[in-house]
Design a protein around this motif. Sequence first.
Motif, mmCIF file in Angstrom:
data_model
loop_
_atom_site.group_PDB
_atom_site.id
_atom_site.type_symbol
_atom_site.label_atom_id
_atom_site.label_comp_id
_atom_site.label_asym_id
_atom_site.label_seq_id
_atom_site.Cartn_x
_atom_site.Cartn_y
_atom_site.Cartn_z
ATOM 1 N N GLU A 61 31.185 5.313 -8.375
ATOM 2 C CA GLU A 61 30.631 4.024 -7.934
ATOM 3 C C GLU A 61 31.719 2.969 -7.723
ATOM 4 O OE1 GLU A 61 26.291 4.187 -10.230
ATOM 5 O OE2 GLU A 61 27.680 2.550 -10.634
ATOM 6 N N ILE A 62 32.718 2.972 -8.611
ATOM 7 C CA ILE A 62 33.661 1.844 -8.619
ATOM 8 C C ILE A 62 35.101 2.272 -8.310
ATOM 9 C CG2 ILE A 62 34.648 -0.013 -10.055
ATOM 10 C CD1 ILE A 62 31.933 0.217 -11.697
ATOM 11 N N PHE A 63 35.604 3.243 -9.081
ATOM 12 C CA PHE A 63 37.040 3.545 -9.004
ATOM 13 C C PHE A 63 37.428 4.262 -7.707
ATOM 14 C CE2 PHE A 63 40.816 6.125 -10.379
ATOM 15 C CZ PHE A 63 41.676 5.062 -10.572
ATOM 16 N N LEU A 140 39.694 -3.930 -12.143
ATOM 17 C CA LEU A 140 38.750 -2.815 -12.094
ATOM 18 C C LEU A 140 38.313 -2.380 -13.493
ATOM 19 C CD1 LEU A 140 40.028 -0.346 -9.344
ATOM 20 C CD2 LEU A 140 37.925 -1.691 -9.324
ATOM 21 N N ALA A 141 39.215 -2.522 -14.464
ATOM 22 C CA ALA A 141 38.887 -2.111 -15.838
ATOM 23 C C ALA A 141 37.655 -2.860 -16.331
ATOM 24 C CB ALA A 141 40.078 -2.356 -16.764
ATOM 25 N N VAL A 142 37.542 -4.131 -15.971
ATOM 26 C CA VAL A 142 36.402 -4.943 -16.425
ATOM 27 C C VAL A 142 35.105 -4.405 -15.811
ATOM 28 C CG1 VAL A 142 35.438 -7.275 -16.525
ATOM 29 C CG2 VAL A 142 37.925 -6.946 -16.629
ATOM 30 N N LEU A 143 35.140 -4.124 -14.509
ATOM 31 C CA LEU A 143 33.942 -3.601 -13.831
ATOM 32 C C LEU A 143 33.541 -2.240 -14.415
ATOM 33 C CD1 LEU A 143 34.836 -4.392 -10.083
ATOM 34 C CD2 LEU A 143 33.531 -5.795 -11.712
ATOM 35 N N LEU A 144 34.532 -1.378 -14.596
ATOM 36 C CA LEU A 144 34.253 -0.037 -15.136
ATOM 37 C C LEU A 144 33.669 -0.130 -16.532
ATOM 38 C CD1 LEU A 144 37.528 1.736 -13.945
ATOM 39 C CD2 LEU A 144 35.229 2.377 -13.224
ATOM 40 N N TYR A 145 34.236 -1.016 -17.326
ATOM 41 C CA TYR A 145 33.818 -1.183 -18.723
ATOM 42 C C TYR A 145 32.356 -1.619 -18.793
ATOM 43 C CZ TYR A 145 34.107 -2.658 -23.623
ATOM 44 O OH TYR A 145 33.911 -2.793 -24.963
ATOM 45 N N GLU A 146 32.015 -2.602 -17.960
ATOM 46 C CA GLU A 146 30.650 -3.126 -17.995
ATOM 47 C C GLU A 146 29.639 -2.087 -17.519
ATOM 48 O OE1 GLU A 146 31.050 -6.706 -15.761
ATOM 49 O OE2 GLU A 146 31.569 -7.878 -17.554
ATOM 50 N N ARG A 147 29.991 -1.400 -16.445
ATOM 51 C CA ARG A 147 29.079 -0.388 -15.897
ATOM 52 C C ARG A 147 28.914 0.766 -16.887
ATOM 53 N NH1 ARG A 147 24.667 0.788 -13.821
ATOM 54 N NH2 ARG A 147 24.575 2.450 -12.261
#
Lengths: 163, 379
Positions: A61-63, A140-147
């Motif tokens: 989804e993100i990375f 990106l780490a923040v987005l990945l962490y939250e998801r």
Amino acid sequence: MTPTVPFENAVDLLDADHKAVKQMFIEYDALCEDAAPAPARRTVAEKICEAITVHARIEEEIFYPAVREALGDDALMDDALAEHAEAKALIAEIKGMNATSSKYDATVRKLAKAIDEHVLEEREQIFLQAMQSPLDLRGLAVLLYERKKQLSMASAHPVKEKA
Amino acid sequence: MRALVYNGPRKVAVETVPDATIERATDVLVKITSTNICGSDLHMYEGRTDMEPGRILGHENLGIVIEVGAAVDRIKVGDRVCLPFNIGCGFCENCEQGLSGFCLTCNPGMAGAAYGFAGMGPYSGGQAELLRVPYGDFNCLVLPRDAEEKEADYVMLADVFPTGYHATELAGVKPGESVVIYGAGPVGLMAAMSSMIKGASQVMVVDTHKDRLALAEKTGAIAIDDTEGGGVEKIMELTGGKGADRGCECVGYQCCNMHREEVPNLTMNNLVATVKATGRIGVVGVFVPEDPNAEDKLEKRGRMAFDFGAYWYKGQSMGTGQTNVKAYDRLLSRLIEKDRVKPSWIVSHQLPLEKAPEAYANFDERKKGWTKVVLKPHL
């Protein structure tokens, strides 16, 4: 407020998953060698499948889309997605199987081998090149962490997800 | 270019492969003139790692710079350089501290990168005509003016000399102390030489290979042949029943007993037995977090039955891990330049690259007289 994300960047976060899964596979191997009963093996196998499922999802989804854009290397990313598809097929197989089945351990080990190979490629190709690109791995780490938190909560309460 | 390619367990061949090139502006391209076969190459050769077929081996490299990337300042074409086996970036948290063997940049996810090594990044090895050196300004040691004449000495700075020295640093060897070293392979021999440089009063080297023990004696060390067993008793006798002040492990997980059977905890437990109470042990032999092809159940999981009770009871301590070559190589090179040491005394063979496959086979069998092979790609 900025959430507290313990991971410095996306690579650290994703690789922490790799290391955790690796540890669980080693644990699974140990259970097999000690001829542990089916429920004990199934518990670990299911934990592995769950961890990989969440991990693959946040990557897809993100990375991966972010890396695909930054590197412009479609072949590399398509290859990674194909490896995810292979892992997902094995996970579906494991989930649909009884842990007492004679093929259960072999299928989990097949998954272990597929994941080992995928992780190696991801580290040596995708992570290395992403780190050398202008990609904002810290952001990106923040987005990945939250998801990841969202998905883990959803899988801990599967009924809610269905509703 | 010609290069030694790993094609599977005990299958290596010299093949024509695409030339190494400058891939990033920070790279340096080196024409390799000396490249050693290392004991740790044998872990891959024997198929004990997840090394992918098709890769070029070789992490002990020395040569002449033939091209530099646009972002390279310090290194010049024509420089004779020795390349630390660890590849570091020079700017991550670990490199900043001098821990370049645990670079966080060059091999994401794992700590530490190296040339042509399983699990240590995608970098090709130097048992080839050419080698690409990433972050060339950081990863090249420019050699003194006598580099050509003492090439067989300087090439030992890529790995074995700093690694042997590191064992003595991890063990904390000080002048006047006694040291017991397990393993008289190239690293153990370098640990013996390093202990002598540091002024140890008594250096004991334990092995079962007579040719290697004879080399240990040349450093002034006492050779202890453990072929018939009794090594522990000999050391206790030599140290007046106390044990050595310091111990070095220079063998690793594939250590064998007198019957050539692998016993991964043998050297570690012998060190606990032969190092004095409060003594310190330095472990540079390679141990692995998992070894699926091992016979032993514990070893498969990267574990061993360690005499922790005796270790605790004796109040011993331990330092472990691979060497940070960059932390030592410049200073050690001056010992060679000023003729204080001659690490090439361990070299048994200098061969053209084309002879590499047979050299691997002989070295792997620990054939008598095959201590250290230097390959010369341009011979």
